[in-house]
Scaffold this active site. Structure first.
Site, PDB file in Angstrom:
ATOM      1  N   MET A  13       0.627  -1.323   0.013  1.00  0.00           N
ATOM      2  CA  MET A  13       0.007   0.121   0.006  1.00  0.00           C
ATOM      3  C   MET A  13       0.826   1.256   0.071  1.00  0.00           C
ATOM      4  SD  MET A  13      -3.154  -0.636  -0.255  1.00  0.00           S
ATOM      5  CE  MET A  13      -4.079   0.903   0.458  1.00  0.00           C
ATOM      6  N   SER A 128      -9.214   3.842   0.758  1.00  0.00           N
ATOM      7  CA  SER A 128      -9.828   2.923   0.146  1.00  0.00           C
ATOM      8  C   SER A 128      -9.548   2.465  -1.449  1.00  0.00           C
ATOM      9  CB  SER A 128     -11.252   2.802   0.617  1.00  0.00           C
ATOM     10  OG  SER A 128     -11.999   1.604  -0.123  1.00  0.00           O
ATOM     11  N   LYS A 182     -14.106   5.825   7.285  1.00  0.00           N
ATOM     12  CA  LYS A 182     -13.809   4.792   6.689  1.00  0.00           C
ATOM     13  C   LYS A 182     -13.941   3.490   7.246  1.00  0.00           C
ATOM     14  CE  LYS A 182     -10.898   2.220   3.894  1.00  0.00           C
ATOM     15  NZ  LYS A 182     -10.411   0.985   4.348  1.00  0.00           N
ATOM     16  N   HIS A 185     -17.510   2.881   6.135  1.00  0.00           N
ATOM     17  CA  HIS A 185     -17.258   2.230   4.905  1.00  0.00           C
ATOM     18  C   HIS A 185     -17.119   0.780   4.601  1.00  0.00           C
ATOM     19  CE1 HIS A 185     -14.460   1.185   1.442  1.00  0.00           C
ATOM     20  NE2 HIS A 185     -15.017   1.711   0.800  1.00  0.00           N
ATOM     21  N   ASN A 186     -15.927   0.351   5.610  1.00  0.00           N
ATOM     22  CA  ASN A 186     -15.743  -0.977   5.551  1.00  0.00           C
ATOM     23  C   ASN A 186     -17.081  -1.902   6.216  1.00  0.00           C
ATOM     24  OD1 ASN A 186     -13.096  -0.172   4.717  1.00  0.00           O
ATOM     25  ND2 ASN A 186     -12.150  -1.739   6.220  1.00  0.00           N
ATOM     26  N   GLU A 189     -19.137  -2.287   3.293  1.00  0.00           N
ATOM     27  CA  GLU A 189     -18.566  -3.206   2.362  1.00  0.00           C
ATOM     28  C   GLU A 189     -18.717  -4.819   2.916  1.00  0.00           C
ATOM     29  OE1 GLU A 189     -14.007  -2.483   1.663  1.00  0.00           O
ATOM     30  OE2 GLU A 189     -13.580  -4.399   2.465  1.00  0.00           O
TER      31      GLU A 189
HETATM   32  C1  6PG Z   1     -10.685  -0.878   1.269  1.00  0.00           C
HETATM   33  C2  6PG Z   1     -10.748  -2.207   2.032  1.00  0.00           C
HETATM   34  C3  6PG Z   1      -9.542  -2.543   2.813  1.00  0.00           C
HETATM   35  C4  6PG Z   1      -9.241  -3.834   3.180  1.00  0.00           C
HETATM   36  C5  6PG Z   1     -10.274  -4.229   4.273  1.00  0.00           C
HETATM   37  C6  6PG Z   1     -10.400  -5.937   4.098  1.00  0.00           C
HETATM   38  O1  6PG Z   1     -11.169  -0.060   1.615  1.00  0.00           O
HETATM   39  O2  6PG Z   1      -9.511  -0.694   0.568  1.00  0.00           O
HETATM   40  O3  6PG Z   1     -11.815  -2.189   2.935  1.00  0.00           O
HETATM   41  O4  6PG Z   1      -9.600  -1.442   4.031  1.00  0.00           O
HETATM   42  O5  6PG Z   1      -9.251  -4.974   2.256  1.00  0.00           O
HETATM   43  O6  6PG Z   1     -10.048  -3.893   5.576  1.00  0.00           O
HETATM   44  O7  6PG Z   1     -11.042  -6.104   5.360  1.00  0.00           O
HETATM   45  P1  6PG Z   1     -11.185  -7.594   6.066  1.00  0.00           P
HETATM   46  O8  6PG Z   1      -9.964  -8.222   6.112  1.00  0.00           O
HETATM   47  O9  6PG Z   1     -11.780  -7.326   7.383  1.00  0.00           O
HETATM   48  O10 6PG Z   1     -12.346  -8.108   5.183  1.00  0.00           O
END
Ligand code: 6PG
Length: 475
Positions: A13, A128, A182, A185-186, A189
């Site tokens: 990253m 993200s 964020k 957001h996750n 997700e």
């Molecule tokens: C993003 C993703 C990133 C990561 C996740 C995966 O926004 O780019 O969300 O932050 O891939 O944290 O989360 P888990 O491992 O908890 O599924």
């Protein structure tokens, strides 16, 4: 030349962000705890732009123009504190530290406050988009003092994704607000992926499609309202064949979902704020259930009871699943935006939900066509009581509700778990209910603990003397 921006922590990253800055013409100072990673970056990608590499943190900081701006991309928790401490030790008043990792927002609040006392500006920035986004344009959610954004904003905006010419980066609000949004957001997700998983499972188990056929369905769905990055890559993952066995890859992957923790954080925070984010919570718990491998193995013989026959009309039921997915997704987003509003009120952040929808349209994992609609909804009515009550979303959910009920009831009759679809529908029915059984809960609480209740026809709090003559008194 002095560098305009520094990046420390050169795992994938960090390296990709540094390269993104360099490709946009910024001189980038780079640093890593062990120099070998720095060397690897320069060897492989030195031609991306102008890098200034340093072995020591002192030289790294000295290679930056003032006010110095350093992005740290290291593991959340103690490693982040350690790097901040090292940097702060050699930085001067007015310098800026940007934490681009997935930090817990309460840590960011603490760090911002302690660095402010030392004259430094601290920006907790949610980033993200994964590795690809970091390199080619992520969605960036920087919090921290407004003043920091004057110098950091243009740099971050230059490397972010853009949609219709608008950068997917804006100043979110004070201290921990960037990492808070964020985190949500996750959480969204997680909910999105759970709902997609349920749709996939129904297409396979209720309709008997193979992964290739399901991939085709997702490809079609991606042409309409559901168009999104996650739906697009679902089709790709499902169509992929394992090189070793020739089987669909999805059939050789162990069905136990892991998590690094941001979804869990979202739910913990929602519990504290008292916001029902049932979609995110079900997604976190569904991952936990999938991971309870011993318990699942031991439970395989549990009776299903009598199951119904599978739906016969494949086309109609596929469309029902699409509608249920869309409606459940609207619910999950509506709940996520409720949590953002509650966090904003709790911490006095003055967050603008429409801005978030704008910067989530591109770059991030939950990017989707539908985010334009969210932005429009908040533009039209910034005081929206719930996202799902905005005219567009209300229509969408109301039009889907018959399909949604058919999907949840059919799944139940077939013994197929749909925690996301079902809890989203129950949430919807709970919201629209004329009366909830909470009245009985209040009565019970009053009975055993004299916790009092309100009346529909009078102001104040009341208590019934349950163990005496059962007359009512005003509390
Ligand atoms: C993003 C993703 C990133 C990561 C996740 C995966 O926004 O780019 O969300 O932050 O891939 O944290 O989360 P888990 O491992 O908890 O599924």
């Amino acid at each position: 030349p002095l560098a305009q921006i520094g990046v420390t922590g050169l795992a994938v990253m960090g390296s990709n962000l540094a390269r993104n800055f360099a490709r946009h013409g910024h001189v980038v100072a780079v640093h890593n705890r062990s120099y070998s990673k720095t060397q690897t970056l320069l060897d492989a990608h030195g031609s991306d732009g102008t890098f200034v590499a340093s072995e020591s943190i002192e030289d790294f900081v000295a290679s930056l123009e003032k006010p110095r701006k350093v992005v740290i991309m290291v593991k959340a928790g103690d490693p982040t504190d350690a790097v901040i401490e090292e940097l702060a030790g050699v930085m001067d008043e007015g310098d800026i530290i940007i934490d681009g990792g997935n930090a817990l927002y309460t840590d960011t609040i603490r760090r911002e406050s302690s660095l402010k006392d030392r004259g430094l500006l601290f920006v907790g920035a949610g980033i993200s988009g994964g590795e690809e986004g970091a390199l080619n344009g992520p969605s960036i959610m920087p919090g921290g003092p407004a003043k920091s954004y004057e110098s950091v904003g243009p740099l971050l905006e230059s490397i972010s994704a853009h949609v219709d010419g608008t950068p997917c980066c804006t100043h979110i609000g004070p201290d921990g607000s960037g990492h808070f949004v964020k985190m949500v957001h996750n959480g969204i997700e997680y909910a999105d992926m759970q709902l997609i998983g349920e749709a996939y499972n129904l297409l396979r188990d209720a309709l008997g499609m193979d992964p290739d056929a399901v991939a085709d369905v997702f490809r079609q769905w991606n042409e309409g309202d559901l168009e999104s990055y996650l739906v697009e890559i679902t089709a790709q993952v499902l169509a992929h064949k394992d090189a070793k066995t020739g089987k669909p890859l999805v059939d050789v992957i162990v069905d136990a979902a892991e998590q690094k923790g941001t979804g869990r954080w979202t739910v913990k925070s929602a519990l504290d704020l008292g916001v029902p984010v049932t979609g995110i919570a079900e997604a976190v718990f569904a991952r936990a259930l999938s991971g309870a491998r011993g318990q699942r193995e031991a439970s395989k013989g549990l009776a299903s009871g009598t199951l119904s026959a599978k739906p016969e009309d494949i086309e109609t039921f596929t469309e029902d699943i699409r509608s249920a997915l869309y409606a459940s997704k609207v619910v999950a987003y509506s709940q996520g935006f409720d949590q953002i509003a509650a966090g904003s009120a709790e911490y006095d952040w003055n967050l603008h939900p429409g801005d978030l929808a704008t910067i989530w349209r591109g770059g991030c994992i939950i990017r989707a066509r539908f985010l334009n609609r969210i932005k429009d909804a908040y533009d039209e009515n910034p005081e929206l009581p719930a996202l799902l009550l905005a005219p567009y979303f209300r229509d969408a959910v109301e039009n889907a509700v018959d399909s949604w009920r058919r999907v949840v009831s059919t799944a139940t009759l077939l013994g197929i778990p749909v925690p996301g679809f079902a809890s989203a529908l129950s949430y919807y029915d709970g919201l629209r209910a004329e009366r909830l059984p909470a009245a009985l809960t209040q009565g019970l609480r009053d009975f055993f603990g004299a916790h009092t209740y309100e009346r529909i026809d009078a102001d104040g709090k009341f208590h019934t003397l349950w163990s005496e003559d059962r007359s009512e008194i005003e509390a």
